[in-house]
Design a protein around this motif. Structure first.
Motif, PDB file in Angstrom:
ATOM      1  N   LYS A  67       0.846  -1.187  -0.095  1.00 28.47           N
ATOM      2  CA  LYS A  67       0.085  -0.142   0.000  1.00 28.47           C
ATOM      3  C   LYS A  67       0.793   1.234  -0.145  1.00 28.47           C
ATOM      4  CE  LYS A  67      -4.060  -1.879   2.062  1.00 28.47           C
ATOM      5  NZ  LYS A  67      -5.060  -1.786   3.204  1.00 28.47           N
ATOM      6  N   GLU A  68       2.027   1.067   0.908  1.00 23.29           N
ATOM      7  CA  GLU A  68       2.861   2.501   0.762  1.00 23.29           C
ATOM      8  C   GLU A  68       3.464   2.937  -0.699  1.00 23.29           C
ATOM      9  OE1 GLU A  68       5.903   1.728   3.895  1.00 23.29           O
ATOM     10  OE2 GLU A  68       4.279   1.879   5.440  1.00 23.29           O
ATOM     11  N   GLU A  69       4.037   1.424  -1.091  1.00 26.95           N
ATOM     12  CA  GLU A  69       4.628   1.532  -2.577  1.00 26.95           C
ATOM     13  C   GLU A  69       3.753   2.107  -3.407  1.00 26.95           C
ATOM     14  OE1 GLU A  69       7.951  -1.804  -2.192  1.00 26.95           O
ATOM     15  OE2 GLU A  69       6.003  -2.191  -2.698  1.00 26.95           O
ATOM     16  N   LYS A  72       3.024   5.660  -2.790  1.00 30.39           N
ATOM     17  CA  LYS A  72       4.111   6.540  -3.350  1.00 30.39           C
ATOM     18  C   LYS A  72       4.135   6.653  -4.788  1.00 30.39           C
ATOM     19  CE  LYS A  72       9.018   6.699  -2.853  1.00 30.39           C
ATOM     20  NZ  LYS A  72      10.349   5.985  -2.232  1.00 30.39           N
TER      21      LYS A  72
END
Length: 144
Positions: A67-69, A72
């Protein structure tokens, strides 16, 4: 010639047919050239008494983004869109400024050409006056 794509004895013909199909679909000759090159290399190896070369290509594993990637990546994509929009806007402004400068310079050029014409006529006028004066002066000296 009909090629049976499932017969293992026709493996080379199968690969060649697949490459030809890939060429037809993609519009590029690269797959067919690769297969032909493989056959030539294999034939040369067999001539030299070497064994058949087997190369297996496995596609790299694709991983899901976290989810972070993903966040980003989406942020980066959004920033890129904004930067591209700003760049296009700057480019348009620059083009408009160039166009205005071109019109200004063309007007200045026309004005200067007109001034050159006027000055050329003025020069001719004074040159004629000078010539008449010199002729009258020379004539005056010759008569006396």
């Amino acid at each position: 010639m009909a090629v049976n794509l499932t017969d293992p004895s026709d493996e080379e013909e199968c690969k060649l047919a697949e490459a030809a199909l890939a060429c037809y679909q993609s519009g590029q000759l690269t797959p067919l050239i690769k297969e032909e090159l493989k056959y030539k290399i294999q034939a040369k190896r067999m001539e030299q008494g070497k064994g058949e070369l087997h190369v297996q290509f496995t596609a790299p594993n694709s991983f899901e983004l976290t989810k972070e990637e993903a966040l980003k990546s989406e942020r980066r994509r959004q920033q890129n869109r904004v930067a591209a929009r700003k760049f296009r806007k700057r480019q348009l402004k620059f083009a408009v400024n160039l166009d205005e400068m071109l019109q200004t310079l063309e007007a200045e050029n026309s004005r200067l050409h007109a001034e050159v014409g006027r000055l050329s006529m003025e020069k001719n006028f004074w040159q004629e006056k000078l010539n008449k004066f010199l002729l009258s002066t020379i004539d005056g000296h010759l008569e006396s």
